[in-house]
Design a protein around this motif. Structure first.
Motif, PDB file in Angstrom:
ATOM      1  N   ILE A  33      36.448  38.855  38.984  1.00 40.75           N
ATOM      2  CA  ILE A  33      37.458  38.335  39.913  1.00 40.75           C
ATOM      3  C   ILE A  33      37.777  39.397  40.961  1.00 40.75           C
ATOM      4  O   ILE A  33      37.840  39.121  42.155  1.00 40.75           O
ATOM      5  CB  ILE A  33      38.739  37.910  39.165  1.00 40.75           C
ATOM      6  CG1 ILE A  33      38.486  36.673  38.300  1.00 40.75           C
ATOM      7  CG2 ILE A  33      39.900  37.683  40.122  1.00 40.75           C
ATOM      8  CD1 ILE A  33      38.373  35.372  39.052  1.00 40.75           C
ATOM      9  N   SER A  38      34.016  33.857  42.664  1.00 39.58           N
ATOM     10  CA  SER A  38      34.827  32.663  42.441  1.00 39.58           C
ATOM     11  C   SER A  38      34.767  32.279  40.966  1.00 39.58           C
ATOM     12  O   SER A  38      33.873  32.721  40.219  1.00 39.58           O
ATOM     13  CB  SER A  38      34.307  31.499  43.282  1.00 39.58           C
ATOM     14  OG  SER A  38      33.062  31.048  42.777  1.00 39.58           O
ATOM     15  N   LYS A  39      35.711  31.452  40.554  1.00 41.83           N
ATOM     16  CA  LYS A  39      35.698  30.986  39.169  1.00 41.83           C
ATOM     17  C   LYS A  39      34.406  30.233  38.878  1.00 41.83           C
ATOM     18  O   LYS A  39      33.827  30.373  37.796  1.00 41.83           O
ATOM     19  CB  LYS A  39      36.924  30.129  38.895  1.00 41.83           C
ATOM     20  CG  LYS A  39      38.210  30.941  38.889  1.00 41.83           C
ATOM     21  CD  LYS A  39      39.418  30.073  38.653  1.00 41.83           C
ATOM     22  CE  LYS A  39      40.688  30.920  38.678  1.00 41.83           C
ATOM     23  NZ  LYS A  39      41.898  30.125  38.464  1.00 41.83           N
ATOM     24  N   LEU A  51      36.956  27.237  32.054  1.00 43.41           N
ATOM     25  CA  LEU A  51      37.860  27.582  33.148  1.00 43.41           C
ATOM     26  C   LEU A  51      39.151  28.223  32.630  1.00 43.41           C
ATOM     27  O   LEU A  51      39.621  29.217  33.181  1.00 43.41           O
ATOM     28  CB  LEU A  51      38.185  26.328  33.978  1.00 43.41           C
ATOM     29  CG  LEU A  51      38.993  26.547  35.241  1.00 43.41           C
ATOM     30  CD1 LEU A  51      38.300  27.519  36.195  1.00 43.41           C
ATOM     31  CD2 LEU A  51      39.228  25.215  35.939  1.00 43.41           C
ATOM     32  N   GLU A  52      39.698  27.699  31.561  1.00 40.21           N
ATOM     33  CA  GLU A  52      40.937  28.252  31.013  1.00 40.21           C
ATOM     34  C   GLU A  52      40.758  29.691  30.523  1.00 40.21           C
ATOM     35  O   GLU A  52      41.704  30.479  30.545  1.00 40.21           O
ATOM     36  CB  GLU A  52      41.459  27.366  29.873  1.00 40.21           C
ATOM     37  CG  GLU A  52      42.845  27.769  29.416  1.00 40.21           C
ATOM     38  CD  GLU A  52      43.427  26.849  28.361  1.00 40.21           C
ATOM     39  OE1 GLU A  52      44.465  27.226  27.796  1.00 40.21           O
ATOM     40  OE2 GLU A  52      42.863  25.772  28.108  1.00 40.21           O
ATOM     41  N   ASP A  53      39.553  30.046  30.104  1.00 37.23           N
ATOM     42  CA  ASP A  53      39.287  31.427  29.664  1.00 37.23           C
ATOM     43  C   ASP A  53      39.560  32.422  30.780  1.00 37.23           C
ATOM     44  O   ASP A  53      40.099  33.507  30.540  1.00 37.23           O
ATOM     45  CB  ASP A  53      37.830  31.579  29.203  1.00 37.23           C
ATOM     46  CG  ASP A  53      37.503  30.759  27.972  1.00 37.23           C
ATOM     47  OD1 ASP A  53      38.390  30.555  27.127  1.00 37.23           O
ATOM     48  OD2 ASP A  53      36.342  30.327  27.862  1.00 37.23           O
ATOM     49  N   ILE A  54      39.203  32.054  31.994  1.00 34.60           N
ATOM     50  CA  ILE A  54      39.401  32.955  33.134  1.00 34.60           C
ATOM     51  C   ILE A  54      40.895  33.167  33.382  1.00 34.60           C
ATOM     52  O   ILE A  54      41.350  34.299  33.559  1.00 34.60           O
ATOM     53  CB  ILE A  54      38.694  32.406  34.390  1.00 34.60           C
ATOM     54  CG1 ILE A  54      37.183  32.345  34.149  1.00 34.60           C
ATOM     55  CG2 ILE A  54      39.011  33.275  35.615  1.00 34.60           C
ATOM     56  CD1 ILE A  54      36.407  31.612  35.215  1.00 34.60           C
ATOM     57  N   SER A  55      41.648  32.093  33.350  1.00 35.84           N
ATOM     58  CA  SER A  55      43.106  32.199  33.545  1.00 35.84           C
ATOM     59  C   SER A  55      43.751  33.039  32.452  1.00 35.84           C
ATOM     60  O   SER A  55      44.622  33.872  32.730  1.00 35.84           O
ATOM     61  CB  SER A  55      43.738  30.810  33.569  1.00 35.84           C
ATOM     62  OG  SER A  55      43.240  30.076  34.653  1.00 35.84           O
ATOM     63  N   LYS A  56      43.322  32.839  31.225  1.00 37.53           N
ATOM     64  CA  LYS A  56      43.906  33.599  30.117  1.00 37.53           C
ATOM     65  C   LYS A  56      43.509  35.067  30.183  1.00 37.53           C
ATOM     66  O   LYS A  56      44.299  35.941  29.813  1.00 37.53           O
ATOM     67  CB  LYS A  56      43.505  32.995  28.771  1.00 37.53           C
ATOM     68  CG  LYS A  56      44.025  31.588  28.559  1.00 37.53           C
ATOM     69  CD  LYS A  56      45.529  31.493  28.678  1.00 37.53           C
ATOM     70  CE  LYS A  56      45.986  30.067  28.439  1.00 37.53           C
ATOM     71  NZ  LYS A  56      47.401  29.868  28.657  1.00 37.53           N
ATOM     72  N   LEU A  58      43.074  36.760  32.945  1.00 39.84           N
ATOM     73  CA  LEU A  58      43.961  37.328  33.968  1.00 39.84           C
ATOM     74  C   LEU A  58      45.374  37.493  33.435  1.00 39.84           C
ATOM     75  O   LEU A  58      46.040  38.499  33.701  1.00 39.84           O
ATOM     76  CB  LEU A  58      43.954  36.457  35.216  1.00 39.84           C
ATOM     77  CG  LEU A  58      42.644  36.460  36.000  1.00 39.84           C
ATOM     78  CD1 LEU A  58      42.658  35.385  37.071  1.00 39.84           C
ATOM     79  CD2 LEU A  58      42.389  37.823  36.603  1.00 39.84           C
ATOM     80  N   ARG A  59      45.859  36.522  32.675  1.00 38.15           N
ATOM     81  CA  ARG A  59      47.201  36.615  32.088  1.00 38.15           C
ATOM     82  C   ARG A  59      47.267  37.799  31.133  1.00 38.15           C
ATOM     83  O   ARG A  59      48.233  38.562  31.127  1.00 38.15           O
ATOM     84  CB  ARG A  59      47.540  35.320  31.376  1.00 38.15           C
ATOM     85  CG  ARG A  59      48.765  35.356  30.490  1.00 38.15           C
ATOM     86  CD  ARG A  59      50.055  35.112  31.155  1.00 38.15           C
ATOM     87  NE  ARG A  59      50.021  33.856  31.879  1.00 38.15           N
ATOM     88  CZ  ARG A  59      50.864  33.596  32.864  1.00 38.15           C
ATOM     89  NH1 ARG A  59      51.758  34.491  33.215  1.00 38.15           N
ATOM     90  NH2 ARG A  59      50.815  32.471  33.495  1.00 38.15           N
ATOM     91  N   SER A  62      47.326  41.032  33.151  1.00 32.04           N
ATOM     92  CA  SER A  62      48.613  41.265  33.799  1.00 32.04           C
ATOM     93  C   SER A  62      49.656  41.723  32.791  1.00 32.04           C
ATOM     94  O   SER A  62      50.486  42.573  33.094  1.00 32.04           O
ATOM     95  CB  SER A  62      49.097  40.007  34.539  1.00 32.04           C
ATOM     96  OG  SER A  62      49.526  39.017  33.634  1.00 32.04           O
TER      97      SER A  62
END
Length: 75
Positions: A33, A38-39, A51-56, A58-59, A62
Motif C-alpha cells: 500500500i 492498489s488493493k 479484500l477485508e484482509d487488506i483493511s485489517k 492497515l488497522r 495503525s
C-alpha cells in the motif's frame, strides 16, 4: 482491538504478524500500500488474500504505531 484475520504463530514466519495464518506478513501488505499499489493489484499478487484482509492489515498497523512512541527525525 480484536482482529481475527491477523495471526501470530511462533512456529510460522518467526512469529511475525501474518494474514489469517497464511505466510503473508502484515508488513508486506502494508508496504505494498505504501508503495502505491492498489488493493486490486495486491489481490492479484496474492490470490489467497481477501479484500477485508487488506483493511485489517492497515488497522493492525495503525494500532501498532499508536501504542508506542516512535523516534521522529526532524530534517
Amino acid at each position: 482491538m480484536t482482529l481475527t484475520r491477523i495471526t501470530v504463530n511462533a512456529d510460522q514466519m518467526g512469529g511475525i504478524p501474518c494474514i489469517r495464518g497464511l505466510r503473508i506478513p502484515v508488513a508486506t501488505v502494508v508496504g505494498m500500500i505504501a508503495d502505491g499499489m492498489s488493493k486490486a493489484e495486491i489481490l492479484a499478487a496474492y490470490p489467497d488474500l481477501e479484500l477485508e484482509d487488506i483493511s485489517k492489515a492497515l488497522r493492525f498497523a495503525s494500532g501498532g504505531v499508536s501504542e508506542r512512541e516512535l523516534p521522529v527525525v526532524i530534517a
